[in-house]
Design a protein around this motif. Structure first.
Motif, PDB file in Angstrom:
ATOM      1  N   ALA A   1       0.836  -1.207   0.000  1.00 12.35           N
ATOM      2  CA  ALA A   1       0.000   0.000   0.000  1.00 12.35           C
ATOM      3  C   ALA A   1       0.870   1.257   0.000  1.00 12.35           C
ATOM      4  O   ALA A   1       0.607   2.208  -0.744  1.00 12.35           O
ATOM      5  CB  ALA A   1      -0.924  -0.002   1.216  1.00 12.35           C
ATOM      6  N   PHE A   2       1.897   1.250   0.836  1.00 14.41           N
ATOM      7  CA  PHE A   2       2.785   2.407   0.941  1.00 14.41           C
ATOM      8  C   PHE A   2       3.463   2.697  -0.398  1.00 14.41           C
ATOM      9  O   PHE A   2       3.507   3.843  -0.863  1.00 14.41           O
ATOM     10  CB  PHE A   2       3.832   2.149   2.030  1.00 14.41           C
ATOM     11  N   ASP A   3       3.988   1.661  -1.037  1.00 12.03           N
ATOM     12  CA  ASP A   3       4.678   1.839  -2.319  1.00 12.03           C
ATOM     13  C   ASP A   3       3.730   2.373  -3.389  1.00 12.03           C
ATOM     14  O   ASP A   3       4.085   3.278  -4.162  1.00 12.03           O
ATOM     15  CB  ASP A   3       5.278   0.512  -2.782  1.00 12.03           C
ATOM     16  N   GLU A   4       2.524   1.818  -3.439  1.00 13.03           N
ATOM     17  CA  GLU A   4       1.548   2.244  -4.453  1.00 13.03           C
ATOM     18  C   GLU A   4       1.139   3.701  -4.232  1.00 13.03           C
ATOM     19  O   GLU A   4       1.015   4.487  -5.188  1.00 13.03           O
ATOM     20  CB  GLU A   4       0.325   1.335  -4.396  1.00 13.03           C
ATOM     21  N   LEU A   5       0.924   4.060  -2.975  1.00 15.66           N
ATOM     22  CA  LEU A   5       0.492   5.423  -2.669  1.00 15.66           C
ATOM     23  C   LEU A   5       1.599   6.448  -2.916  1.00 15.66           C
ATOM     24  O   LEU A   5       1.322   7.581  -3.327  1.00 15.66           O
ATOM     25  CB  LEU A   5       0.008   5.491  -1.218  1.00 15.66           C
ATOM     26  N   GLN A   6       2.826   6.060  -2.677  1.00 15.36           N
ATOM     27  CA  GLN A   6       3.930   6.966  -2.990  1.00 15.36           C
ATOM     28  C   GLN A   6       3.958   7.307  -4.476  1.00 15.36           C
ATOM     29  O   GLN A   6       4.125   8.466  -4.868  1.00 15.36           O
ATOM     30  CB  GLN A   6       5.267   6.334  -2.577  1.00 15.36           C
ATOM     31  N   ILE A   7       3.802   6.287  -5.308  1.00 11.86           N
ATOM     32  CA  ILE A   7       3.791   6.518  -6.759  1.00 11.86           C
ATOM     33  C   ILE A   7       2.571   7.342  -7.150  1.00 11.86           C
ATOM     34  O   ILE A   7       2.660   8.252  -7.982  1.00 11.86           O
ATOM     35  CB  ILE A   7       3.796   5.172  -7.510  1.00 11.86           C
ATOM     36  N   LEU A   8       1.425   7.031  -6.545  1.00 13.12           N
ATOM     37  CA  LEU A   8       0.195   7.764  -6.851  1.00 13.12           C
ATOM     38  C   LEU A   8       0.352   9.253  -6.531  1.00 13.12           C
ATOM     39  O   LEU A   8      -0.043  10.111  -7.327  1.00 13.12           O
ATOM     40  CB  LEU A   8      -0.972   7.172  -6.068  1.00 13.12           C
ATOM     41  N   LEU A   9       0.915   9.556  -5.375  1.00 11.99           N
ATOM     42  CA  LEU A   9       1.115  10.958  -4.996  1.00 11.99           C
ATOM     43  C   LEU A   9       2.029  11.673  -5.983  1.00 11.99           C
ATOM     44  O   LEU A   9       1.786  12.828  -6.353  1.00 11.99           O
ATOM     45  CB  LEU A   9       1.705  11.038  -3.595  1.00 11.99           C
ATOM     46  N   LYS A  10       3.055  11.001  -6.408  1.00 10.36           N
ATOM     47  CA  LYS A  10       4.013  11.605  -7.338  1.00 10.36           C
ATOM     48  C   LYS A  10       3.376  11.847  -8.700  1.00 10.36           C
ATOM     49  O   LYS A  10       3.552  12.902  -9.313  1.00 10.36           O
ATOM     50  CB  LYS A  10       5.239  10.705  -7.479  1.00 10.36           C
TER      51      LYS A  10
END
Length: 219
Positions: free
Chosen positions: A120-129
């Protein structure tokens, strides 16, 4: 004698002229044939290129349709991977980037529900970027996954990783009470763990760090 030599010379000139005319005709014929061949190859090449372009457009359209169907069926990983592949080939494909962001958001929610904090953390980091803030609660969801991931690190004594993770999150959400509270808790656990192992120097050093960061709660 002179007349015969003159006649012979004239005959030779006539023969050479005739030969040259024949050679020129052959060269012209060859040039015409080559020109026709080049023209035919050009037409065939253009037709083949057009065919390839049409095939590519049809393939990309099929990929977009597949990704959209996956998204509609809440198969977010399928949608994410298919949109990713589509954009890798054509970064400007209409609506594909919006579809990818929606797939990433859906996948991150599924990971959170399944308590797969790292994913979840990895996916959300990319999403925010990639979304540039268009998903307003993505930061909050990132913090949720980050807090739980930091606690997972703490459970296996990866204290530095836990603290560094929370510090990174605090840069994006300064003063967030949940992040600060989790950071205090991890410091307390780290200090207790060091003391329990008899590492008093480490425990003292950590206590000084904690007190410097949270002077209102000195121990």
């Amino acid at each position: 004698q002179r007349e015969r030599l003159t006649q012979d010379a004239s005959d030779v000139i006539a023969d050479k002229t005739a030969q040259n005319r024949q050679l020129i005709k052959r060269l012209i014929g060859i040039a015409v044939i080559v020109g026709v061949i080049v023209l035919v190859l050009g037409v065939m090449g253009a037709a083949f290129t057009g065919y390839q372009v049409r095939l590519r457009a049809e393939r990309l359209a099929a990929d977009y349709a597949k990704a959209s169907n996956c998204l509609a069926a809440d198969d977010f990983l399928c949608a994410r991977n298919t949109f990713n592949a589509l954009l890798a080939e054509d970064p400007a494909y209409p609506k594909a980037r919006d579809g990818l962001l929606a797939a990433r958001y859906g996948a991150s929610l599924q990971y959170l529900i399944a308590e797969q904090w790292q994913l979840a953390f990895d996916e959300l980091q990319i999403l925010l970027k990639e979304s540039k803030g268009s998903y307003r609660n993505a930061r909050e969801l990132l913090n949720v996954s980050g807090v739980n991931l930091a606690l997972q690190y703490a459970q296996v004594r990866k204290w530095d990783e836990a603290v560094n993770l929370l510090d990174d999150l605090l840069e994006g959400s300064p003063g967030d009470p949940v992040l600060l509270g989790t950071l205090k808790t991890i410091y307390d656990r780290w200090i207790a763990d060091a003391a329990g192992r008899g590492n008093w120097i480490v425990a003292l050093s950590l206590t000084l760090q904690r007190n410097a960061r949270f002077p209102e709660e000195k121990k």
